[in-house]
Every structure is written in structure tokens, then in C-alpha cells.
Design a protein around this motif. Sequence first.
Motif, PDB file in Angstrom:
ATOM      1  N   TYR A   1      -7.438  47.282 -18.855  1.00  0.00           N
ATOM      2  CA  TYR A   1      -6.984  47.411 -17.470  1.00  0.00           C
ATOM      3  C   TYR A   1      -7.981  46.767 -16.509  1.00  0.00           C
ATOM      4  CZ  TYR A   1      -3.260  50.499 -18.996  1.00  0.00           C
ATOM      5  OH  TYR A   1      -2.134  51.005 -19.596  1.00  0.00           O
ATOM      6  N   ARG A   2      -9.273  46.855 -16.792  1.00  0.00           N
ATOM      7  CA  ARG A   2     -10.263  46.177 -15.952  1.00  0.00           C
ATOM      8  C   ARG A   2     -10.047  44.665 -15.997  1.00  0.00           C
ATOM      9  NH1 ARG A   2     -14.075  49.613 -18.772  1.00  0.00           N
ATOM     10  NH2 ARG A   2     -14.509  51.514 -17.580  1.00  0.00           N
TER      11      ARG A   2
ATOM     12  N   VAL B   1      -7.237  43.123 -16.671  1.00  0.00           N
ATOM     13  CA  VAL B   1      -5.976  42.775 -16.005  1.00  0.00           C
ATOM     14  C   VAL B   1      -6.163  42.709 -14.500  1.00  0.00           C
ATOM     15  CG1 VAL B   1      -3.673  43.639 -15.456  1.00  0.00           C
ATOM     16  CG2 VAL B   1      -4.463  43.628 -17.826  1.00  0.00           C
ATOM     17  N   TRP B   2      -6.750  43.738 -13.907  1.00  0.00           N
ATOM     18  CA  TRP B   2      -6.865  43.809 -12.454  1.00  0.00           C
ATOM     19  C   TRP B   2      -7.901  42.831 -11.897  1.00  0.00           C
ATOM     20  CZ3 TRP B   2      -3.308  45.767  -9.549  1.00  0.00           C
ATOM     21  CH2 TRP B   2      -2.477  46.778 -10.058  1.00  0.00           C
ATOM     22  N   SER B   3      -8.813  42.353 -12.715  1.00  0.00           N
ATOM     23  CA  SER B   3      -9.810  41.392 -12.239  1.00  0.00           C
ATOM     24  C   SER B   3      -9.423  39.949 -12.554  1.00  0.00           C
ATOM     25  CB  SER B   3     -11.175  41.694 -12.864  1.00  0.00           C
ATOM     26  OG  SER B   3     -11.121  41.584 -14.284  1.00  0.00           O
ATOM     27  N   ASP B   4      -8.293  39.758 -13.207  1.00  0.00           N
ATOM     28  CA  ASP B   4      -7.878  38.414 -13.614  1.00  0.00           C
ATOM     29  C   ASP B   4      -7.095  37.733 -12.494  1.00  0.00           C
ATOM     30  OD1 ASP B   4      -7.140  36.131 -14.883  1.00  0.00           O
ATOM     31  OD2 ASP B   4      -5.900  37.084 -16.422  1.00  0.00           O
TER      32      ASP B   4
ATOM     33  N   HIS C   1      -2.982  38.023 -11.003  1.00  0.00           N
ATOM     34  CA  HIS C   1      -2.604  38.199  -9.600  1.00  0.00           C
ATOM     35  C   HIS C   1      -1.594  37.128  -9.182  1.00  0.00           C
ATOM     36  CE1 HIS C   1      -6.829  40.170  -8.974  1.00  0.00           C
ATOM     37  NE2 HIS C   1      -5.988  40.963  -9.615  1.00  0.00           N
TER      38      HIS C   1
ATOM     39  N   THR D   1       0.957  47.824 -16.466  1.00  0.00           N
ATOM     40  CA  THR D   1       0.616  47.527 -15.069  1.00  0.00           C
ATOM     41  C   THR D   1       1.820  46.990 -14.318  1.00  0.00           C
ATOM     42  OG1 THR D   1      -1.654  47.004 -15.736  1.00  0.00           O
ATOM     43  CG2 THR D   1      -0.935  46.217 -13.583  1.00  0.00           C
TER      44      THR D   1
ATOM     45  N   ILE E   1       3.735  48.711 -11.028  1.00  0.00           N
ATOM     46  CA  ILE E   1       3.930  47.992  -9.767  1.00  0.00           C
ATOM     47  C   ILE E   1       5.407  47.992  -9.376  1.00  0.00           C
ATOM     48  CG2 ILE E   1       3.805  45.719  -8.665  1.00  0.00           C
ATOM     49  CD1 ILE E   1       1.257  45.221 -10.284  1.00  0.00           C
TER      50      ILE E   1
END
Length: 289
Positions: free
Chosen positions: A56-57, A59-62, A66, A265, A269
Motif C-alpha cells: 500500500y505504501r 501504491v500511494w507513493s507511485d 496516480h 485501493t 476509491i
Amino acid sequence: MASGNRSQAAQGLALVAPPLGYAVLVLAAPLLTILAYSFFKDGYLTVIREFTLENYRAVWSDPIFHKIMLRSLGVAALVTLATVVLAFPVAYFLSFAVSPQKKAMWLFLITIPFWTSYLIRVFLWKVILGYNGVINSGLKTLGLIEQPLTFILYNVNAMVITLAHAYAPFAILPIFIALEKIDRSLLEAGRDLGESRAVTFWRVTLPLAMPGVVAAALIVFIPTIGDYVTPALIGGGKIPMIANMIQAQMLDLDNRPMGSALAVTAMLIVAVISLAFVALNRRFLGVRQ
């Protein structure tokens, strides 16, 4: 009396148990499996069953995630808008202009696209929009162009057209049902008070039809954002959406934990957006009432 109620409850439970068990088996079990895999580690050609939040880290930092997620939301929003805008006049025509004796026939005709595979319909749009497809051939025959148009395929516009056509019946039917439930005396009362047809439509028909519009929007938006066939064929693989990214992680890279984290994720959303849309619609209906 109490024993009778318990007997009826037992009969109801026995009636519901088979489809409920089937639903849990084919829906809940895969979702729980994906959720569990999203917390595991990826090893070489294997999955290491150790708890981690690293997926998850990542995914959200990629930034690629985004970009692709925003593109997926944008394409889904465009498809939903186009589909609902085109479906509403058709549903309105069926509800208010078609005689009751012929409505069943019209609804039957609307369901004809379901007779063919979704994949076949996507391929047909590729043929229609292709370099030597129906549109280019027709325009060349009419002498309107000398060279085939290259901008009508492998872009977002082609994807929106294809998806809007594929999901149009899903939007027409709920809007039609909502329009059918409107009490016609309310429309007559509006006209008796001197309101024009346009004003009556805006102040009476549209607010009362909003539940159907919301249902249509959600029915189109949710599966569209998870579509991977149309971006691959109509987009030419150059405009990937979130489902294509998940597919690449799951199959091409064999990174099932990362693919599962992407899927979870994306589902979260979409769920948040859908709930927010429903809440705004309820507030809109409350103001209208």
C-alpha cells in the motif's frame, strides 16, 4: 404465535440460504482472498505469507498509479456523462411517447445488444473506427477525405464512444423505471398552473427521475472504471487504465500482492466516490422537495 413466527423465519432462511451461500462463495471469497494477498510479500515466483503494508505504501507513493487512476476516473466520468445524457431522451421517449402496448417491444429491442458478447461489440467498434474501417471508407467514397483519418481510433474519444454504446442499455432501463413511477397528475397540475413543458420537466420530472439517473450513473461508472478490454483494443494499449495496471501486476509481472493492493485501493476509491454521489443526490432531492 411465537412458534409460528419462528417456523416462518426458518422457512425464509431455508429459502434464502442457497442463493446467499452461492453469493458468498463467488463474491465474498474472491474479495477476501484479494484483500489477504494485498498484505503479503512478493517473492520470486511465489507469495511470502508475511504481513506487510509495503504494498500500500508503494501504491500511494507511485506517480504512475496516480496518473493512471486519475485517467481511469476521468474516462469513467466521461463515459457516464455521455451514456446518461444519451440514455435519458430514449427512456423519456419510451415512458411518455410510446403506447403501453408497444413498450415491451421497445424494451426487447433495447436488450438486443446483450445477445452478443461484449468482446465482439468492442471488436466491431474497432472495425468501424479503424484505418480502413466503415467511417473512413464511407468518407473516402463520398470524396470528403483523401487519406484515412487516424485520430478516430486509439484515443480516449474512441474509448468513450465504445464504452457508452456498451453500457447504454444499463442506463436506459433504470431511468425508464423511474420515469414510469412518476404520477402523471403532477405533470398535469404543473401545466394547469401555467408552467411550460420545459419548466414542468425541470421542476417536476427531472427531480422525480433522479433516483433512476443516479442508479444509471453508478451502474455505468463502476464497471467502466474497471474495464480493461476496451483500453487494450480500442486504446491500442497506449492509454492504460487501472484494470490494465492490475492485470500487468497480476499476470505479466506475477506480483499478486501488488496487484491485489492496487485492486483494493481502486475499489475503495470507487466506493467513496459512489457513496459521496449518492449522498449529494439525496441532499439534492431534499432541497427539491
